[in-house]
Design an enzyme around this catalytic site. Structure first.
Site, PDB file in Angstrom:
ATOM      1  N   ASN A  88       0.858  -1.187   0.000  1.00  0.00           N
ATOM      2  CA  ASN A  88       0.000   0.000   0.000  1.00  0.00           C
ATOM      3  C   ASN A  88       0.893   1.237   0.000  1.00  0.00           C
ATOM      4  O   ASN A  88       1.936   1.247   0.654  1.00  0.00           O
ATOM      5  CB  ASN A  88      -0.904   0.002   1.235  1.00  0.00           C
ATOM      6  N   GLY A  94      -4.221   2.996   1.118  1.00  0.00           N
ATOM      7  CA  GLY A  94      -4.469   2.152   2.282  1.00  0.00           C
ATOM      8  C   GLY A  94      -3.291   1.999   3.220  1.00  0.00           C
ATOM      9  O   GLY A  94      -3.325   1.188   4.143  1.00  0.00           O
ATOM     10  N   HIS A 101       6.367  -1.397   3.481  1.00  0.00           N
ATOM     11  CA  HIS A 101       6.222  -2.782   3.919  1.00  0.00           C
ATOM     12  C   HIS A 101       5.372  -3.566   2.933  1.00  0.00           C
ATOM     13  O   HIS A 101       4.599  -3.001   2.180  1.00  0.00           O
ATOM     14  CB  HIS A 101       5.640  -2.873   5.336  1.00  0.00           C
ATOM     15  N   HIS A 103       2.746  -6.918   2.542  1.00  0.00           N
ATOM     16  CA  HIS A 103       1.857  -7.865   3.207  1.00  0.00           C
ATOM     17  C   HIS A 103       1.909  -9.174   2.430  1.00  0.00           C
ATOM     18  O   HIS A 103       1.651  -9.174   1.217  1.00  0.00           O
ATOM     19  CB  HIS A 103       0.405  -7.367   3.177  1.00  0.00           C
TER      20      HIS A 103
END
Length: 115
Positions: A88, A94, A101, A103
């Site tokens: 994001n 988001g 980072h 996910h």
């Protein structure tokens, strides 16, 4: 390191987390609000706010991240059925923690569009 950055504090070991993977450049740990049965965050130890902040100095680091994520996913048991990788960027993308980072999401079938 921005003093208010929770991910910088995690990488500096000021905030303990269950470590899934760690080396000198990155650390991976479970997301505290999982969106899938397996939901792990992978962060660089170097503070980079988001993808837009990357520079040519970060090429080796990004190569390391992207070549290590499949190893982490395999360790998590996601290699056979697959997984989703999400980055994001900024508020409308988001991003809630302004430290780059990834996910890793898996353990169930992912639907599209993601939201």
């Amino acid at each position: 390191m921005p003093q208010e950055c929770i991910f910088c504090k995690i990488s500096a070991k000021e905030i303990p987390v269950p470590v899934i993977y760690e080396d000198e450049y990155i650390i991976a740990f479970p997301d505290i609000k999982p969106a899938a049965p397996v939901h792990v965050l992978v962060i660089p130890k170097k503070h980079i706010a988001n993808l837009l902040e990357l520079t040519s100095d970060d090429i080796m680091l990004m190569g390391h991240v992207l070549s290590t994520i499949p190893k982490i996913a395999t360790k998590l048991g996601l290699a056979e059925d697959g997984f989703r990788l999400v980055v994001n960027t900024k508020d409308n993308g988001g991003q809630t923690v302004h430290h780059l980072h990834w996910h890793i999401l898996g353990g169930r079938f992912m639907t599209w569009p993601p939201g």
